[in-house]
Structure formats: C-alpha cells, structure tokens
Design an enzyme around this catalytic site. Structure first.
Site, short mmCIF file in Angstrom:
data_model
loop_
_atom_site.label_atom_id
_atom_site.label_comp_id
_atom_site.label_asym_id
_atom_site.label_seq_id
_atom_site.Cartn_x
_atom_site.Cartn_y
_atom_site.Cartn_z
N ASP A 43 3.95 -2.24 -10.73
CA ASP A 43 2.50 -2.20 -11.30
C ASP A 43 2.58 -0.68 -11.68
O ASP A 43 2.41 0.14 -11.15
CB ASP A 43 1.22 -2.81 -11.11
CG ASP A 43 0.10 -2.20 -11.80
OD1 ASP A 43 -0.06 -3.23 -12.52
OD2 ASP A 43 -0.09 -1.36 -12.26
N TYR A 48 -0.90 6.71 -15.96
CA TYR A 48 -0.50 7.14 -14.58
C TYR A 48 1.07 7.83 -14.69
O TYR A 48 1.03 9.48 -13.59
CB TYR A 48 0.12 5.97 -14.08
CG TYR A 48 -0.73 5.24 -13.66
CD1 TYR A 48 -2.14 5.22 -13.80
CD2 TYR A 48 -0.26 3.52 -13.12
CE1 TYR A 48 -2.81 3.79 -13.59
CE2 TYR A 48 -0.97 2.75 -12.91
CZ TYR A 48 -2.10 2.22 -12.85
OH TYR A 48 -3.56 1.67 -12.95
N LYS A 73 0.99 -0.47 -19.16
CA LYS A 73 -0.10 -0.71 -19.78
C LYS A 73 -0.40 -0.08 -20.71
O LYS A 73 0.42 1.38 -21.07
CB LYS A 73 -1.52 -0.35 -18.84
CG LYS A 73 -1.53 -1.46 -17.62
CD LYS A 73 -2.78 -0.48 -16.51
CE LYS A 73 -2.25 -1.63 -15.29
NZ LYS A 73 -1.46 -0.89 -14.16
N HIS A 106 -5.26 -1.83 -21.20
CA HIS A 106 -5.72 -1.04 -19.94
C HIS A 106 -7.78 -0.98 -19.42
O HIS A 106 -7.74 -1.29 -18.27
CB HIS A 106 -5.39 0.69 -19.46
CG HIS A 106 -5.15 1.04 -18.62
ND1 HIS A 106 -3.91 2.02 -17.97
CD2 HIS A 106 -5.82 1.02 -17.31
CE1 HIS A 106 -4.87 2.35 -16.67
NE2 HIS A 106 -4.89 1.64 -16.19
N LEU A 188 -8.20 -2.47 -1.76
CA LEU A 188 -8.48 -1.89 -1.05
C LEU A 188 -10.02 -1.45 -0.89
O LEU A 188 -10.22 -0.56 0.87
CB LEU A 188 -7.59 -1.56 0.89
CG LEU A 188 -6.27 -2.01 0.91
CD1 LEU A 188 -5.24 -1.68 1.64
CD2 LEU A 188 -6.72 -3.83 1.06
N ILE A 226 -2.08 -5.87 -5.86
CA ILE A 226 -0.77 -4.40 -6.26
C ILE A 226 -1.48 -3.62 -5.47
O ILE A 226 -2.07 -2.39 -5.22
CB ILE A 226 -0.84 -4.37 -7.58
CG1 ILE A 226 -2.24 -4.37 -7.98
CG2 ILE A 226 0.24 -5.65 -8.00
CD1 ILE A 226 -2.03 -3.99 -9.41
N LYS A 228 -1.64 -0.44 -2.89
CA LYS A 228 -0.35 0.81 -3.21
C LYS A 228 -0.50 1.74 -1.66
O LYS A 228 -2.17 1.97 -1.06
CB LYS A 228 -1.76 2.09 -4.21
CG LYS A 228 -0.55 3.21 -4.61
CD LYS A 228 -1.56 4.21 -4.34
CE LYS A 228 -2.69 4.74 -4.05
NZ LYS A 228 -2.98 6.33 -3.81
N SER A 229 0.64 2.66 -1.29
CA SER A 229 0.60 3.35 -0.05
C SER A 229 1.68 4.62 -0.54
O SER A 229 2.47 4.27 -1.20
CB SER A 229 0.67 3.34 0.91
OG SER A 229 0.21 3.71 1.98
N VAL A 230 1.93 5.82 -0.23
CA VAL A 230 3.28 6.22 -0.21
C VAL A 230 3.81 6.63 1.06
O VAL A 230 4.62 7.50 1.03
CB VAL A 230 3.28 7.90 -0.69
CG1 VAL A 230 2.59 7.95 -2.30
CG2 VAL A 230 1.76 8.67 -0.01
N ARG A 234 2.96 1.98 6.15
CA ARG A 234 2.38 1.46 5.06
C ARG A 234 2.91 0.57 4.43
O ARG A 234 1.96 -0.79 4.26
CB ARG A 234 1.11 2.29 4.84
CG ARG A 234 -0.50 2.79 5.80
CD ARG A 234 -1.41 4.00 5.26
NE ARG A 234 -1.77 4.23 6.52
CZ ARG A 234 -2.95 5.50 5.89
NH1 ARG A 234 -2.76 5.77 5.10
NH2 ARG A 234 -3.24 6.15 7.09
N ASN A 238 1.69 -3.32 4.52
CA ASN A 238 0.78 -3.73 3.09
C ASN A 238 2.61 -5.72 3.09
O ASN A 238 1.37 -6.26 1.86
CB ASN A 238 0.55 -2.85 2.34
CG ASN A 238 -0.25 -1.90 2.38
OD1 ASN A 238 -1.26 -2.17 3.39
ND2 ASN A 238 -0.53 -1.40 1.66
#
Length: 272
Positions: A43, A48, A73, A106, A188, A226, A228-230, A234, A238
């Site tokens: 997504d 972004y 979006k 969006h 989260l 959805i 998100k992490s970098v 993690r 997830n």
C-alpha cells in the site's frame, strides 16, 4: 494468506505492507524485505513520495505481476475529473506498472465536492483497466452516501484510521452495511496501544509480541490491515500472526480500549 473478496469479486490479501512515512530512499529495501518475507499486498500513495521505490522493489522481486496486489491513492490536489486521470497515469509511471489493483481517493476534503467528480473519473479508469478496483480512504458515512448516491460504483474499500484506541465503530458498521471492506491504516496506533495491559496479557499468554496481538485482533475482526516498519525483524514478526488465535475474552478486553485515540487528522475537517 487469507484474502477478503471485494464487492466486485477482486480478492485482496487481508494482511499487507504499508509504506506511509517510509522515506523514499528506504522504500525499496523495506518493500523488498516485505516481499521476501511473504507479503503480497503493498500500500502506497502519491502523497508518500515513495511510489518509485515500491515499483523498483516489485520489479526486482521477480514475482509475477498477478501475485502482488498494489494499492495507491489520489491526493487532494488532484481531485477532479481531468486531474484524477493524470494523477493515476503519473502514479503508474512512477510504479513502473500498467495498472494498479486498487486506487483510492485519499481524503474526501469536504470543503468542496471535488471528490464526487474524482469518483466518476475513477469509475472510468477502472473500466479502462488501469485499476482493478476503486475505493476511498478516510471517508465518513456521509461521504460514502454521497458517492453511492451518484448511482454508479459502490466503493470496494474504505481505508480508515483504525486500532484498539480508535475503533471507528460507526464507520466500520456503515462500510459493512454498504458492502464495503474496511482497511485499517495506523493499525498499531503508532505504537500507542502496545503497552496496554490487555494487549500485554494476551502477548504473554500466547508467547508473541504486543504488535502481533494487535494485528491478530484486526484479522479476527475481518479487517484488512497494512502495518508499516522499516526494521527487517519487525517486518517479519508482523507477518507471523497466523499461528495463534485470540480468545473471546482477549478480544473483548482489547475492544474495551476504544477511546478518542486518533493519531491523524479528522476526515470531517481535513482539507489538505
């Protein structure tokens, strides 16, 4: 991977990977890791600034196009008939794709009615094969009703801020009544719910992390989610949320955390 069948028959993976707030330079690596782990839904959004990184990661993965569900979006500045068409084509160019699987408005930006004009263009874009499904993001029930009153396509998805501290029950119910799938962004609460005693108790009982508990709560509610992490560990954790099931009591305890825990703008007042 569980999927949710949308109201036009298209299936979306119930657990996907989001890239909101992922810096453009780090997006390719994060998405590549997600695809290696097993995520098959990504997504992104024009706002972004990282669609190109998403596209590079998908291309480098070697996965067949039909195995990766891609959402992007339409930003507020591009609401309108002609602008929406140009915006999707620009997104496709950045992604390096000939179509997306889901294209969302969006935000409704209710100071004007431009989202209604944009919706009619999204219907045309879907008919032309540039997106397999169309939907909205951050729409309240009154915004949904105005779109549906146009008499055309009912949105397939409404992506909203949704987590234990902001359960958006009226909008979730409105989505269900109209045959619209609910998708959760900020699932989260940017970490704000991970220290709640109810979440920690469930994590201890199942030998999992607090984040895994919250994601499992979403999945058992039937929500598309959805995270998100970098961080590679993690990202993997997830995705590892299918080996346990929360009890009814644990679900009820997390349900009881609902409050006005909004982390983002309010759709009734946000106009970009």
């Amino acid at each position: 991977m569980n999927t949710v069948k949308l109201n036009n028959g298209v299936e979306i993976p119930q657990l996907g990977f989001g890239v909101w707030q992922v810096p453009g330079a780090g997006t390719e690596a994060a998405v590549s890791t997600a695809l290696e782990v097993g995520y098959r839904s990504i997504d992104t959004a024009s706002a972004y600034g990282n669609e190109a990184g998403v596209g590079r990661a998908i291309a480098a993965s070697g996965l067949p196009r039909d195995q990766v569900f891609v959402t992007t979006k339409l930003w507020i500045a591009d609401l309108g008939r002609a602008a929406a068409r140009d915006a999707l084509r620009a997104s496709l160019d950045r992604l390096g794709l000939d179509h997306v699987d889901l294209y969302l408005i969006h935000w409704p930006a209710p100071a004007t009615d431009a989202y209604l004009d944009a919706w009619q263009t999204l219907e045309e874009l879907q008919a032309e094969g540039l997106t397999r499904a169309i939907g909205v993001s951050n729409f309240l029930p009154e915004h949904l009703d105005r779109v549906i009153a146009l008499g055309g396509t009912v949105p397939a998805v409404n992506q909203i801020e949704l987590h234990p501290a902001l359960q958006n029950r009226a909008t979730v119910a409105a989505n269900a009544e109209r045959g619209i799938a609910t998708e959760a962004w900020s699932p989260l609460a940017q970490g704000a719910v991970l220290t709640e005693p109810a979440v920690l108790a469930a994590a201890e009982a199942h030998g999992v992390t607090a984040a895994q508990v919250v994601l499992r709560w979403h999945l058992q509610k039937g929500t598309v989610v959805i995270p998100k992490s970098v961080t590679p560990s993690r990202i993997a954790a997830n995705f590892d949320v299918f080996g346990f099931t929360l009890t009814d009591a644990e679900i009820a305890a997390i349900d009881a955390l609902d409050r006005d825990g909004r982390t983002g703008p309010h759709p009734a007042t946000f106009n970009g």
